[in-house]
Design an enzyme around this catalytic site. Sequence first.
Site, mmCIF file in Angstrom:
data_model
loop_
_atom_site.group_PDB
_atom_site.id
_atom_site.type_symbol
_atom_site.label_atom_id
_atom_site.label_comp_id
_atom_site.label_asym_id
_atom_site.label_seq_id
_atom_site.Cartn_x
_atom_site.Cartn_y
_atom_site.Cartn_z
ATOM 1 N N GLY A 199 0.795 -1.225 0.000
ATOM 2 C CA GLY A 199 0.000 0.000 0.000
ATOM 3 C C GLY A 199 0.826 1.273 0.000
ATOM 4 O O GLY A 199 0.296 2.356 0.254
ATOM 5 N N SER A 203 2.337 -3.446 -3.644
ATOM 6 C CA SER A 203 2.237 -2.410 -4.677
ATOM 7 C C SER A 203 2.456 -2.953 -6.092
ATOM 8 O O SER A 203 3.110 -2.311 -6.917
ATOM 9 C CB SER A 203 3.209 -1.257 -4.380
ATOM 10 O OG SER A 203 2.860 -0.633 -3.156
ATOM 11 N N GLY A 227 -4.400 -2.840 -3.583
ATOM 12 C CA GLY A 227 -5.023 -1.638 -4.169
ATOM 13 C C GLY A 227 -5.426 -1.800 -5.627
ATOM 14 O O GLY A 227 -6.551 -1.450 -6.013
HETATM 15 C C1 PEP Z 1 -1.987 -6.608 -0.021
HETATM 16 O O1 PEP Z 1 -3.066 -6.212 0.359
HETATM 17 O O2 PEP Z 1 -1.590 -7.725 0.313
HETATM 18 C C2 PEP Z 1 -1.163 -5.751 -0.878
HETATM 19 C C3 PEP Z 1 -0.062 -6.243 -1.374
HETATM 20 O O3 PEP Z 1 -1.617 -4.485 -1.100
HETATM 21 P P1 PEP Z 1 -1.050 -3.463 -2.221
HETATM 22 O O4 PEP Z 1 -1.035 -4.190 -3.534
HETATM 23 O O5 PEP Z 1 -2.010 -2.323 -2.208
HETATM 24 O O6 PEP Z 1 0.329 -3.063 -1.809
#
Ligand code: PEP
Length: 220
Positions: A148, A178, A200
């Site tokens: 995130g 991410s 996300g």
């Molecule tokens: C997750 O929720 O496990 C995650 C990796 O979130 P993001 O892709 O937003 O970093």
Amino acid sequence: MIVVGNWKMYFGPEPSELVGLGAIVCPPYTRLLDCVEAGLTTYAQNVHWEPEGAFTGEISAPMLLELGVRGSLVGHSERRQYFGETDEGVGRRTRYALSAGLHVVACVGETLEERKAGETENVLRRQVSVLEPHERLVVAYEPVWAIGTGHTATPEMAQEAHELVKSLLDVPVIYGGSVKPDNAAGLFAQPDVDGALVGGASLDVESFAAICQAAARIPS
Ligand code: PEP
């Protein structure tokens, strides 16, 4: 390639818009049935280590299976960070879920402080030590500093961690932190990256579809 979308505590997209992407989705509990009924491969975001009991706020493997849910995340860093989940609890949740017939994506990963202190390998060894190989187990390597934040691990960093995890446990290892359409292909090109856990970007149908398409381009 295994692509998993974790909607966290968001309502998420319409399940019907994700049909045909070949992904696994982890919606909040209230949307599990919608996703199952839309024909999506649906996992929960957590599962308890007992089949039933006085555990307010928890959900069990038999309850999920009754809904048509096929698996669950376990040990997500947000569970460890905000809800006090421990390695031991992650091991118990994983063992019971697998024995009950669910698939499990068990999450591991170091914090920024641990990486800076040169502790990444020790942390991964400790977190993986509570898990045992199983045909329905996948590990998600999710560096906490990448979740995130928009700071994705480089493909080389992901490869190094995945190689270590695979040397400890013979299961597929997917990367989370991410993942976006513009960095997915570079991560998927690494020999020990077997897919992605997407937070996300899984809330946006176009982004999620682009990541699924990048995964589908990698020969199996
Ligand atoms: C997750 O929720 O496990 C995650 C990796 O979130 P993001 O892709 O937003 O970093």
